[in-house]
Design a protein around this motif. Structure first.
Motif, PDB file in Angstrom:
ATOM      1  N   PHE A   3      -8.218   5.445  -2.238  1.00 27.78           N
ATOM      2  CA  PHE A   3      -7.186   5.051  -1.271  1.00 27.78           C
ATOM      3  C   PHE A   3      -7.716   5.027   0.161  1.00 27.78           C
ATOM      4  O   PHE A   3      -7.249   4.246   0.988  1.00 27.78           O
ATOM      5  N   GLN A   4      -8.697   5.859   0.444  1.00 32.02           N
ATOM      6  CA  GLN A   4      -9.278   5.862   1.787  1.00 32.02           C
ATOM      7  C   GLN A   4      -9.968   4.522   2.050  1.00 32.02           C
ATOM      8  O   GLN A   4      -9.825   3.935   3.117  1.00 32.02           O
ATOM      9  N   LYS A   5     -10.668   4.018   1.052  1.00 27.70           N
ATOM     10  CA  LYS A   5     -11.345   2.722   1.183  1.00 27.70           C
ATOM     11  C   LYS A   5     -10.323   1.594   1.326  1.00 27.70           C
ATOM     12  O   LYS A   5     -10.494   0.679   2.130  1.00 27.70           O
ATOM     13  N   VAL A   6      -9.243   1.682   0.548  1.00 25.79           N
ATOM     14  CA  VAL A   6      -8.167   0.686   0.625  1.00 25.79           C
ATOM     15  C   VAL A   6      -7.533   0.722   2.017  1.00 25.79           C
ATOM     16  O   VAL A   6      -7.326  -0.314   2.651  1.00 25.79           O
ATOM     17  N   GLY A   7      -7.229   1.930   2.496  1.00 27.32           N
ATOM     18  CA  GLY A   7      -6.619   2.077   3.819  1.00 27.32           C
ATOM     19  C   GLY A   7      -7.523   1.566   4.929  1.00 27.32           C
ATOM     20  O   GLY A   7      -7.070   0.904   5.865  1.00 27.32           O
ATOM     21  N   ARG A   8      -8.808   1.866   4.830  1.00 27.23           N
ATOM     22  CA  ARG A   8      -9.767   1.408   5.845  1.00 27.23           C
ATOM     23  C   ARG A   8      -9.817  -0.122   5.874  1.00 27.23           C
ATOM     24  O   ARG A   8      -9.750  -0.736   6.947  1.00 27.23           O
ATOM     25  N   ALA A   9      -9.897  -0.739   4.699  1.00 26.87           N
ATOM     26  CA  ALA A   9      -9.965  -2.204   4.634  1.00 26.87           C
ATOM     27  C   ALA A   9      -8.694  -2.839   5.194  1.00 26.87           C
ATOM     28  O   ALA A   9      -8.755  -3.821   5.947  1.00 26.87           O
ATOM     29  N   ARG A  10      -7.553  -2.271   4.839  1.00 30.33           N
ATOM     30  CA  ARG A  10      -6.282  -2.828   5.335  1.00 30.33           C
ATOM     31  C   ARG A  10      -6.147  -2.650   6.844  1.00 30.33           C
ATOM     32  O   ARG A  10      -5.652  -3.538   7.540  1.00 30.33           O
ATOM     33  N   MET A  11      -6.591  -1.513   7.365  1.00 28.18           N
ATOM     34  CA  MET A  11      -6.510  -1.292   8.816  1.00 28.18           C
ATOM     35  C   MET A  11      -7.464  -2.233   9.551  1.00 28.18           C
ATOM     36  O   MET A  11      -7.145  -2.712  10.642  1.00 28.18           O
ATOM     37  N   MET A  12      -8.613  -2.494   8.960  1.00 27.42           N
ATOM     38  CA  MET A  12      -9.556  -3.419   9.592  1.00 27.42           C
ATOM     39  C   MET A  12      -8.968  -4.825   9.666  1.00 27.42           C
ATOM     40  O   MET A  12      -9.189  -5.540  10.648  1.00 27.42           O
ATOM     41  N   MET A  13      -8.203  -5.212   8.654  1.00 29.25           N
ATOM     42  CA  MET A  13      -7.535  -6.520   8.692  1.00 29.25           C
ATOM     43  C   MET A  13      -6.362  -6.483   9.661  1.00 29.25           C
ATOM     44  O   MET A  13      -6.095  -7.465  10.364  1.00 29.25           O
TER      45      MET A  13
END
Length: 85
Positions: A3-13
């Motif tokens: 989920f940390q990776k998912v959250g990071r990717a979504r925040m970057m977008m």
């Protein structure tokens, strides 16, 4: 699921102006926020896809996602560049 990776990717977008800073930030407080954001964003998206989502629950997750976005942005603006890789 990471989920940390998912959250990071979504925040970057979500925050393209802060993409590099988000990608490079790797300290416990920010990774915890990114993980929470990943979980909340996925739950919100699942609720949105349902035929008749509970409006109150959907609003709660939308509000939570906004709050986490604000918290992440505040943390990034307050952190020392030394804490970024």
């Amino acid at each position: 699921m990471d989920f940390q990776k998912v959250g990071r990717a979504r925040m970057m977008m979500r925050l393209p102006r802060h993409r590099k800073q988000i990608a490079d930030a790797n300290f416990l407080a920010i990774t915890d926020l990114l993980e929470a954001y990943g979980k909340a964003a996925m739950a919100r998206d699942e609720l949105r896809e349902q035929a008749g989502p509970a409006p109150a629950l959907l609003k709660e997750y939308e509000d939570l996602c906004r709050k986490l976005e604000d918290d992440i942005l505040k943390m990034l603006s307050a952190v020392s560049p030394r804490m970024i890789r």
